[in-house]
Motif scaffolding. Sequence first.
Motif, PDB file in Angstrom:
ATOM      1  N   ARG A 106      -6.776 -10.857  -7.495  1.00 36.63           N
ATOM      2  CA  ARG A 106      -6.414 -10.900  -5.998  1.00 36.63           C
ATOM      3  C   ARG A 106      -5.516 -10.005  -5.479  1.00 36.63           C
ATOM      4  O   ARG A 106      -5.677  -9.249  -4.531  1.00 36.63           O
ATOM      5  CB  ARG A 106      -5.659 -12.294  -5.759  1.00 36.63           C
ATOM      6  N   TYR A 107      -4.431  -9.532  -6.581  1.00 40.65           N
ATOM      7  CA  TYR A 107      -3.604  -8.442  -5.890  1.00 40.65           C
ATOM      8  C   TYR A 107      -4.284  -7.060  -5.806  1.00 40.65           C
ATOM      9  O   TYR A 107      -4.043  -6.221  -4.803  1.00 40.65           O
ATOM     10  CB  TYR A 107      -2.553  -8.338  -7.066  1.00 40.65           C
ATOM     11  N   ARG A 109      -7.400  -6.821  -5.455  1.00 43.96           N
ATOM     12  CA  ARG A 109      -8.166  -6.677  -4.138  1.00 43.96           C
ATOM     13  C   ARG A 109      -7.667  -6.325  -2.880  1.00 43.96           C
ATOM     14  O   ARG A 109      -7.877  -5.640  -1.911  1.00 43.96           O
ATOM     15  CB  ARG A 109      -9.130  -8.006  -3.979  1.00 43.96           C
ATOM     16  N   GLN A 110      -6.471  -7.200  -2.770  1.00 43.06           N
ATOM     17  CA  GLN A 110      -5.544  -6.810  -1.541  1.00 43.06           C
ATOM     18  C   GLN A 110      -5.118  -5.237  -1.494  1.00 43.06           C
ATOM     19  O   GLN A 110      -4.963  -4.808  -0.290  1.00 43.06           O
ATOM     20  CB  GLN A 110      -4.152  -7.710  -1.725  1.00 43.06           C
ATOM     21  N   PHE A 163      -7.839  -3.500  -0.136  1.00 45.24           N
ATOM     22  CA  PHE A 163      -8.090  -3.911   1.702  1.00 45.24           C
ATOM     23  C   PHE A 163      -6.911  -3.086   2.427  1.00 45.24           C
ATOM     24  O   PHE A 163      -6.997  -2.836   3.405  1.00 45.24           O
ATOM     25  CB  PHE A 163      -8.095  -5.096   1.792  1.00 45.24           C
ATOM     26  N   ASN A 164      -5.635  -3.266   1.786  1.00 46.04           N
ATOM     27  CA  ASN A 164      -4.663  -2.756   2.474  1.00 46.04           C
ATOM     28  C   ASN A 164      -4.870  -1.071   2.600  1.00 46.04           C
ATOM     29  O   ASN A 164      -4.305  -0.537   3.602  1.00 46.04           O
ATOM     30  CB  ASN A 164      -3.458  -2.969   1.388  1.00 46.04           C
ATOM     31  N   LYS A 222       5.068  -6.384  -2.085  1.00 46.27           N
ATOM     32  CA  LYS A 222       4.306  -7.233  -1.381  1.00 46.27           C
ATOM     33  C   LYS A 222       3.149  -6.607  -0.505  1.00 46.27           C
ATOM     34  O   LYS A 222       2.363  -7.229   0.309  1.00 46.27           O
ATOM     35  CB  LYS A 222       5.290  -8.114  -0.413  1.00 46.27           C
ATOM     36  N   PHE A 223       3.028  -5.393  -0.563  1.00 50.07           N
ATOM     37  CA  PHE A 223       2.003  -4.864   0.169  1.00 50.07           C
ATOM     38  C   PHE A 223       1.360  -3.305  -0.672  1.00 50.07           C
ATOM     39  O   PHE A 223       1.561  -2.289  -0.674  1.00 50.07           O
ATOM     40  CB  PHE A 223       2.477  -4.028   1.566  1.00 50.07           C
TER      41      PHE A 223
END
Length: 564
Positions: free
Chosen positions: A67-68, A70-71, A74-75, A235-236
Amino acid sequence: MAIRGEEAKNRFLNLLKDPVLLLIIVLIFAALAIFIVYPLFRVFAVSMTDKEGGFDLSAYSHAFSNRYMRQGFFNSLLVAGLTAIFGMLVGYLFAYTLNRTDIPLKGFFRTVAVLPIVFPPFIGALSIIMLFGFNGIITAGIFGIRNFPVYGLWGLMMAQVVCFFPVAFITLDGVIGTISPTLEDAAFNLGANRWQAFRKVILPMSVPGIASTMLVLFIESLADFGNPLILAGSKFPVLSVQAYLQITGMFDTKGGAALAVWLLFPSIAAFIIQKYWVGKKKYVTVTGKPTTSVLKSVSKPVKWILFSLCMLIAVFTLTIYATIFWGAFVKAWGMNNTLTLENFKYVFDVGLEAIKDTLVIAFTSTPISAVLGMIIAFLLVRKVFPGRRVMEFTSMLSFAVPGTVIGIGYILSFNKPPLLLTGTLAILVLNFVFRYIPVGIQSGVALLNQVDPAIEEAAYTLGADNRQVFTKVTLPLIMPAFFSALVFAFVRAMTAISAAIFLVSARWNLITVQILSQSDSGRLSEACAFSVLLIGMIMGFILILKIFLKNKISLSSGGTAGQG
């Protein structure tokens, strides 16, 4: 088909008649294959094979299931998309205001609009931390806010827009500057008001430039490494940083290569769309040289609104970079603002070798990159040979490839015989040469298209060969493009970080890597001192070159080259 086959045969036979030209073309193809295509192939190959060399996609399945990660993907797309939108808007604001109003201080605004190009891309990120961080001048010092979300989307967006809007301005300044005001006069004569003239004349004619600019900014932002490394935060996550950390922190070369491939696809897609679809679409006005005033384009209140917006952005941009200079002369940023020169003493004690290495690498790679760019531009515009489109695409490909991918590709490709280059001067020089040849190619192609081929044909008629025509006729004619490419390649070689951070070693280091190292260690004042020294060397080089060339060079010609 038979006709095309006959044409290809004739072209090949013509090449055989000039063995020197044939050799140059073959060597360029070989160099592009080895130093651009092969590293990308190695990234794909390593990401898809196991330790025994068998086909294996587990790195991709792991990345997609995480998930990290994938994020992070997308980020990256989110930041690139927002940078494209807001960077284009700021660039269009400056370009429209400077071309369609009579505001004062046009020279000042034009200078500010290209100023970030000569600064390392991540220096703005340092300044944003110093202005809006926990001990920031603005957030903590003025407003007493110590929890402003500087790490993450908002801080990163500020840095990206300031860093990349000059690319949009340079492109859109040329687009709007070529739209004749007589078209607006015609609209006014037909009863249109100012808003209608803008919406139905200026804006539609700007659309190809706007679309091209947004795609270029999307590529630039997606490929950026320095700003996200400093400002994205845990976190981003951003994919370019995650690929770097996967290799340097987790020692997972295969996983890092898979993330690099993941990052590569949207970059290449945007590059192909920009170059071969949007880049071909443009409107041409045939009204001749503008003879009317542009003062009718906006009303006086709107003019001053546009002036105020440009001034606000200009002040913010100058504040970003002025903060770096201030930080270089204080003892400890945010804790002890006593003025001192100790930071520069520290720079020369700790970073003297990095300073020398950076200058050696830049002065070695820059002329090679500029000359090679001019040669390729000459071949693309003036010669017809099999594979010309392949040469054009491949030579420009490094513009679209994120620096992180290039860096990973180089360490995978050149870490064993027969091309054992890891840790050497050669790998850094070759990286910069082939990363920044698009600057020279774009400049050279643009200027060659404006030079009448009859001049060169006359030289051929008088008995000159290809070498003599290129060195004595073509090169002098495109000298402004050559020196603009020289300046821009030097600036990028001095400020690069994304690919180079993988390639530095104990023997060869860079100032930009030192800046990142100092900022990671919390030594912001020392990082600022390194930055000021770097900026001083760049500006000194540009000034000396401009004096010798009597101001015949401009950074504008290289505005769409890749950063980092």
